[in-house]
Design a protein around this motif. Structure first.
Motif, PDB file in Angstrom:
ATOM      1  N   ARG A 145     -54.708 -54.377 -54.510  1.00  0.00           N
ATOM      2  CA  ARG A 145     -55.323 -53.304 -55.302  1.00  0.00           C
ATOM      3  C   ARG A 145     -56.685 -52.908 -54.756  1.00  0.00           C
ATOM      4  NH1 ARG A 145     -54.382 -54.272 -61.254  1.00  0.00           N
ATOM      5  NH2 ARG A 145     -52.343 -53.594 -60.466  1.00  0.00           N
ATOM      6  N   ARG A 146     -56.941 -51.578 -54.769  1.00  0.00           N
ATOM      7  CA  ARG A 146     -58.257 -51.035 -54.396  1.00  0.00           C
ATOM      8  C   ARG A 146     -58.806 -50.224 -55.571  1.00  0.00           C
ATOM      9  NH1 ARG A 146     -61.352 -50.367 -50.031  1.00  0.00           N
ATOM     10  NH2 ARG A 146     -59.784 -51.272 -48.628  1.00  0.00           N
ATOM     11  N   VAL A 147     -60.056 -50.491 -55.917  1.00  0.00           N
ATOM     12  CA  VAL A 147     -60.708 -49.830 -57.047  1.00  0.00           C
ATOM     13  C   VAL A 147     -61.668 -48.776 -56.516  1.00  0.00           C
ATOM     14  CG1 VAL A 147     -62.096 -50.167 -59.128  1.00  0.00           C
ATOM     15  CG2 VAL A 147     -60.544 -51.979 -58.359  1.00  0.00           C
ATOM     16  N   PRO A 148     -61.648 -47.536 -57.034  1.00  0.00           N
ATOM     17  CA  PRO A 148     -62.575 -46.494 -56.561  1.00  0.00           C
ATOM     18  C   PRO A 148     -64.032 -46.902 -56.778  1.00  0.00           C
ATOM     19  CG  PRO A 148     -60.814 -45.543 -57.887  1.00  0.00           C
ATOM     20  CD  PRO A 148     -60.695 -47.022 -58.031  1.00  0.00           C
ATOM     21  N   THR A 149     -64.903 -46.504 -55.850  1.00  0.00           N
ATOM     22  CA  THR A 149     -66.319 -46.877 -55.911  1.00  0.00           C
ATOM     23  C   THR A 149     -66.993 -46.321 -57.163  1.00  0.00           C
ATOM     24  OG1 THR A 149     -66.418 -46.950 -53.502  1.00  0.00           O
ATOM     25  CG2 THR A 149     -68.515 -46.761 -54.657  1.00  0.00           C
ATOM     26  N   ALA A 150     -66.639 -45.091 -57.544  1.00  0.00           N
ATOM     27  CA  ALA A 150     -67.267 -44.491 -58.734  1.00  0.00           C
ATOM     28  C   ALA A 150     -66.951 -45.314 -59.983  1.00  0.00           C
ATOM     29  CB  ALA A 150     -66.780 -43.054 -58.896  1.00  0.00           C
ATOM     30  N   ALA A 151     -65.693 -45.729 -60.137  1.00  0.00           N
ATOM     31  CA  ALA A 151     -65.311 -46.538 -61.296  1.00  0.00           C
ATOM     32  C   ALA A 151     -66.028 -47.890 -61.271  1.00  0.00           C
ATOM     33  CB  ALA A 151     -63.798 -46.740 -61.315  1.00  0.00           C
ATOM     34  N   LEU A 152     -66.185 -48.475 -60.091  1.00  0.00           N
ATOM     35  CA  LEU A 152     -66.883 -49.759 -59.984  1.00  0.00           C
ATOM     36  C   LEU A 152     -68.327 -49.649 -60.448  1.00  0.00           C
ATOM     37  CD1 LEU A 152     -65.722 -51.275 -56.565  1.00  0.00           C
ATOM     38  CD2 LEU A 152     -65.418 -52.286 -58.824  1.00  0.00           C
ATOM     39  N   ASN A 153     -69.012 -48.594 -60.053  1.00  0.00           N
ATOM     40  CA  ASN A 153     -70.430 -48.464 -60.402  1.00  0.00           C
ATOM     41  C   ASN A 153     -70.633 -48.112 -61.868  1.00  0.00           C
ATOM     42  OD1 ASN A 153     -72.259 -48.830 -57.919  1.00  0.00           O
ATOM     43  ND2 ASN A 153     -70.533 -47.651 -57.129  1.00  0.00           N
ATOM     44  N   GLY A 210     -65.345 -60.218 -65.465  1.00  0.00           N
ATOM     45  CA  GLY A 210     -65.335 -58.836 -65.949  1.00  0.00           C
ATOM     46  C   GLY A 210     -64.457 -57.939 -65.091  1.00  0.00           C
ATOM     47  N   LEU A 211     -64.468 -58.159 -63.773  1.00  0.00           N
ATOM     48  CA  LEU A 211     -63.595 -57.387 -62.870  1.00  0.00           C
ATOM     49  C   LEU A 211     -62.127 -57.630 -63.196  1.00  0.00           C
ATOM     50  CD1 LEU A 211     -65.392 -57.907 -59.425  1.00  0.00           C
ATOM     51  CD2 LEU A 211     -64.894 -55.691 -60.466  1.00  0.00           C
ATOM     52  N   ARG A 212     -61.765 -58.884 -63.442  1.00  0.00           N
ATOM     53  CA  ARG A 212     -60.372 -59.208 -63.768  1.00  0.00           C
ATOM     54  C   ARG A 212     -59.901 -58.440 -64.998  1.00  0.00           C
ATOM     55  NH1 ARG A 212     -58.710 -63.365 -60.696  1.00  0.00           N
ATOM     56  NH2 ARG A 212     -60.167 -65.032 -60.149  1.00  0.00           N
ATOM     57  N   GLU A 213     -60.742 -58.433 -66.044  1.00  0.00           N
ATOM     58  CA  GLU A 213     -60.341 -57.807 -67.308  1.00  0.00           C
ATOM     59  C   GLU A 213     -60.376 -56.291 -67.220  1.00  0.00           C
ATOM     60  OE1 GLU A 213     -62.741 -59.403 -70.403  1.00  0.00           O
ATOM     61  OE2 GLU A 213     -62.123 -61.482 -70.036  1.00  0.00           O
ATOM     62  N   ALA A 214     -61.419 -55.730 -66.617  1.00  0.00           N
ATOM     63  CA  ALA A 214     -61.593 -54.277 -66.620  1.00  0.00           C
ATOM     64  C   ALA A 214     -60.578 -53.577 -65.723  1.00  0.00           C
ATOM     65  CB  ALA A 214     -63.011 -53.928 -66.191  1.00  0.00           C
ATOM     66  N   PHE A 215     -60.227 -54.201 -64.605  1.00  0.00           N
ATOM     67  CA  PHE A 215     -59.356 -53.534 -63.639  1.00  0.00           C
ATOM     68  C   PHE A 215     -58.002 -54.219 -63.505  1.00  0.00           C
ATOM     69  CE2 PHE A 215     -63.750 -52.576 -62.338  1.00  0.00           C
ATOM     70  CZ  PHE A 215     -63.703 -51.193 -62.486  1.00  0.00           C
ATOM     71  N   ASP A 216     -57.639 -55.033 -64.482  1.00  0.00           N
ATOM     72  CA  ASP A 216     -56.313 -55.643 -64.581  1.00  0.00           C
ATOM     73  C   ASP A 216     -55.938 -56.360 -63.277  1.00  0.00           C
ATOM     74  OD1 ASP A 216     -53.920 -56.356 -65.722  1.00  0.00           O
ATOM     75  OD2 ASP A 216     -52.887 -54.516 -65.121  1.00  0.00           O
ATOM     76  N   MET A 217     -56.732 -57.400 -62.944  1.00  0.00           N
ATOM     77  CA  MET A 217     -56.471 -58.187 -61.735  1.00  0.00           C
ATOM     78  C   MET A 217     -56.353 -59.663 -62.093  1.00  0.00           C
ATOM     79  SD  MET A 217     -58.725 -56.395 -58.703  1.00  0.00           S
ATOM     80  CE  MET A 217     -60.296 -56.529 -59.522  1.00  0.00           C
ATOM     81  N   PRO A 218     -55.357 -60.008 -62.929  1.00  0.00           N
ATOM     82  CA  PRO A 218     -55.231 -61.416 -63.327  1.00  0.00           C
ATOM     83  C   PRO A 218     -54.750 -62.296 -62.189  1.00  0.00           C
ATOM     84  CG  PRO A 218     -53.347 -60.171 -64.113  1.00  0.00           C
ATOM     85  CD  PRO A 218     -54.279 -59.173 -63.496  1.00  0.00           C
ATOM     86  N   GLY A 219     -55.337 -63.471 -62.083  1.00  0.00           N
ATOM     87  CA  GLY A 219     -54.815 -64.487 -61.180  1.00  0.00           C
ATOM     88  C   GLY A 219     -55.223 -64.374 -59.732  1.00  0.00           C
ATOM     89  N   THR A 220     -55.337 -63.159 -59.199  1.00  0.00           N
ATOM     90  CA  THR A 220     -55.604 -63.031 -57.765  1.00  0.00           C
ATOM     91  C   THR A 220     -57.022 -63.494 -57.438  1.00  0.00           C
ATOM     92  OG1 THR A 220     -55.344 -61.534 -55.892  1.00  0.00           O
ATOM     93  CG2 THR A 220     -56.528 -60.688 -57.777  1.00  0.00           C
ATOM     94  N   PRO A 221     -57.231 -64.135 -56.292  1.00  0.00           N
ATOM     95  CA  PRO A 221     -58.597 -64.508 -55.910  1.00  0.00           C
ATOM     96  C   PRO A 221     -59.461 -63.263 -55.725  1.00  0.00           C
ATOM     97  CG  PRO A 221     -56.974 -65.631 -54.534  1.00  0.00           C
ATOM     98  CD  PRO A 221     -56.238 -64.598 -55.310  1.00  0.00           C
ATOM     99  N   ILE A 222     -60.683 -63.298 -56.232  1.00  0.00           N
ATOM    100  CA  ILE A 222     -61.626 -62.189 -56.085  1.00  0.00           C
ATOM    101  C   ILE A 222     -62.857 -62.714 -55.358  1.00  0.00           C
ATOM    102  CG2 ILE A 222     -63.163 -60.580 -57.296  1.00  0.00           C
ATOM    103  CD1 ILE A 222     -61.061 -60.309 -59.456  1.00  0.00           C
TER     104      ILE A 222
END
Length: 487
Positions: free
Chosen positions: A378-386, A442-454
């Protein structure tokens, strides 16, 4: 032309050594002790202009019962039936044994094309064994030295006329070695998720302690008894790779040797087996950590799961032998509670209950593997991240070591597989681990990334004034002249 060549013979005659030489890589484990190879291993071989599939087999034993040796013999006989050509190897230095005579008779009945090779034939000490091999009735033997690469020209001369008898097939033999997954390009990532293809299948490694049921699980997925299984612990030694279409999903499955505690691994062969399994884990894309429902989350299970996370692989936890569990609901609650407590770094990782023996739960396992693979890419847009970063800072501002508040300026995603994010900030070396964990959760919950290493990297932005520290420029002679005229 493409054909299949099975290498068969007694234990310790050099089959795996020749296999490695034909495929050009050290894929099969090799050791001085007999009986190292137990499963069938396929590889893409090349000899001159001949391209073919080569099968390394377990050493032929006289046992025909349901013992480990008997089951190994059945797998080898299956390879003989599958292959177009059989290469029967003997040890020239030991000479022809009674076992060799028995197996030569079996091969005459079961295979239409048998080539006899006298291995370890370098030097005069092997002459007697080579002459003796004529008595097997399989034609002229080839004098081989798999260790030193001698006799391959003679092998080519024997294979060339036989290859012409087989119809033209796909030149690409199955790839069984481990390949490092490539990073998605920016264009691919922006366009969306790229599905696995037969050319680049999803690579899945099944890891766990000995006797957890890894080989049985892969056999259940394949729908056939392709791998050697049994009640004995530690049957699998090589990391065996098998490609298949799993309900429309091209995958390559890696069966690995059971991993015991490091202190218990004393024998050289077991060290080689564990090393081979670790290599498969490092280069897989999704790692299935297989637990035994009767004794889940032992210390070694936790170490294996943590290693997969540190290597940045997508992780799925599967609990095997679920058909034997009497209190399923209570056991499932205990498993989820123990998982959240003992493996907080894998928060949200799928926990799937399966039965490799009955095949139940395999559809849910496939779905969990594919979902984890999607999140891993998964790739998250920069605008959404900020926007998200601003909300996180407002909810919980970063600390102020020595009275100076750490400023988080902006954030971007540097790569996928696994997702890696870079935060530009002041005083990155003073950012506490607790605040980094706050952002990762917070990244896991906000962008639906359960379990994967971040991966979260704090990087200093440096001084924003590009002229700070530069010497003041001296005025030119022309500028001085003009300034004097104005004065």
């Amino acid at each position: 032309m493409s054909f299949t060549l099975a290498i068969v013979g007694r234990p310790n005659v050099g089959k795996s050594t020749l296999f490695n030489r034909l495929v050009g890589k050290r894929l099969a484990l090799v050791d001085d002790q007999p009986g190292v190879t137990r499963d069938l291993r396929e590889g893409a071989a090349r000899l001159g202009d001949l391209k073919f599939t080569v099968i390394d087999t377990a050493g032929l034993e006289e046992a025909t019962d349901e013992s480990l040796q008997g089951r190994m013999r059945k797998l080898t006989e299956r390879a003989v039936d599958m292959a177009d050509i059989c290469l029967f190897m003997i040890d020239a230095r030991m000479g022809v044994t009674a076992q060799d005579k028995v197996f030569a008779e079996i091969l005459r009945r079961r295979s239409a094309h048998v080539i006899l090779a006298a291995n370890k034939s370098e030097g005069a000490a092997a002459d007697a064994g080579v002459y003796e091999s004529y008595g097997l009735g399989l034609g002229d033997p080839i004098r081989l030295s798999a260790e030193h690469g001698e006799g391959l020209n003679e092998l080519y001369a024997m294979l060339q006329p036989l290859a012409d008898e087989f119809e033209t097939r796909d030149d690409s033999a199955p790839e069984t070695d481990i390949e490092l997954p490539e990073e998605l390009s920016e264009d691919e990532a922006e366009e969306g998720f790229v599905m696995p293809t037969p050319g680049k299948p999803l690579q899945i490694a099944v890891v766990g302690r000995p006797n957890a049921g890894k080989s049985t699980l892969i056999n259940a997925i394949l729908g056939e008894d392709r791998l050697l299984t049994g009640p004995e612990a530690g049957i699998t030694r090589d990391a065996i790779s098998l490609s298949m279409d799993w309900d429309g999903l091209p995958v390559r499955l890696f069966d690995t040797a059971g991993m015991r505690k490091k202190a218990k691994v004393q024998e050289k062969l077991e060290k080689l087996s564990v090393s081979d399994g670790l290599r498969a884990l490092k280069f897989a894309e999704v790692v299935v950590v297989l637990l035994d429902a009767a004794i889940p989350f032992e210390q070694q299970d936790l170490r294996i799961a943590d290693l997969a996370e540190r290597e940045g692989r997508a992780v799925v936890v599967a609990v095997n032998k679920w058909d034997l569990e009497p209190e399923k609901q209570q056991k499932l609650r205990d498993l989820k509670e123990g998982f959240a407590r003992l493996l907080p770094q894998l928060r949200g990782t799928p926990l799937i209950t399966v039965s490799a023996k009955t095949g139940r739960g395999l559809d849910r396992l496939r779905e969990a593997i594919f979902t984890s693979y999607q999140v891993w890419n998964r790739r998250v847009p920069t605008a959404a991240l900020n926007r998200w970063l601003a909300d996180m800072i407002e909810s919980h501002p970063p600390p102020a070591p020595q009275g100076r508040r750490i400023k988080l300026r902006y954030m971007t995603q540097a790569k996928t597989r696994p997702p890696q994010f870079v935060v530009m900030c002041s005083q990155p070396d003073k950012m506490p681990a607790s605040y980094s964990r706050y952002l990762v959760n917070g990244l896991r919950e906000a962008f639906d990334m359960p379990g994967t290493p971040i991966r979260l990297i704090m990087r200093g932005q440096g001084d924003k004034n590009p002229y700070k520290g530069r010497k003041k420029a001296q005025p030119s002679k022309l500028r001085k002249h003009l300034q004097g005229k104005r004065g």
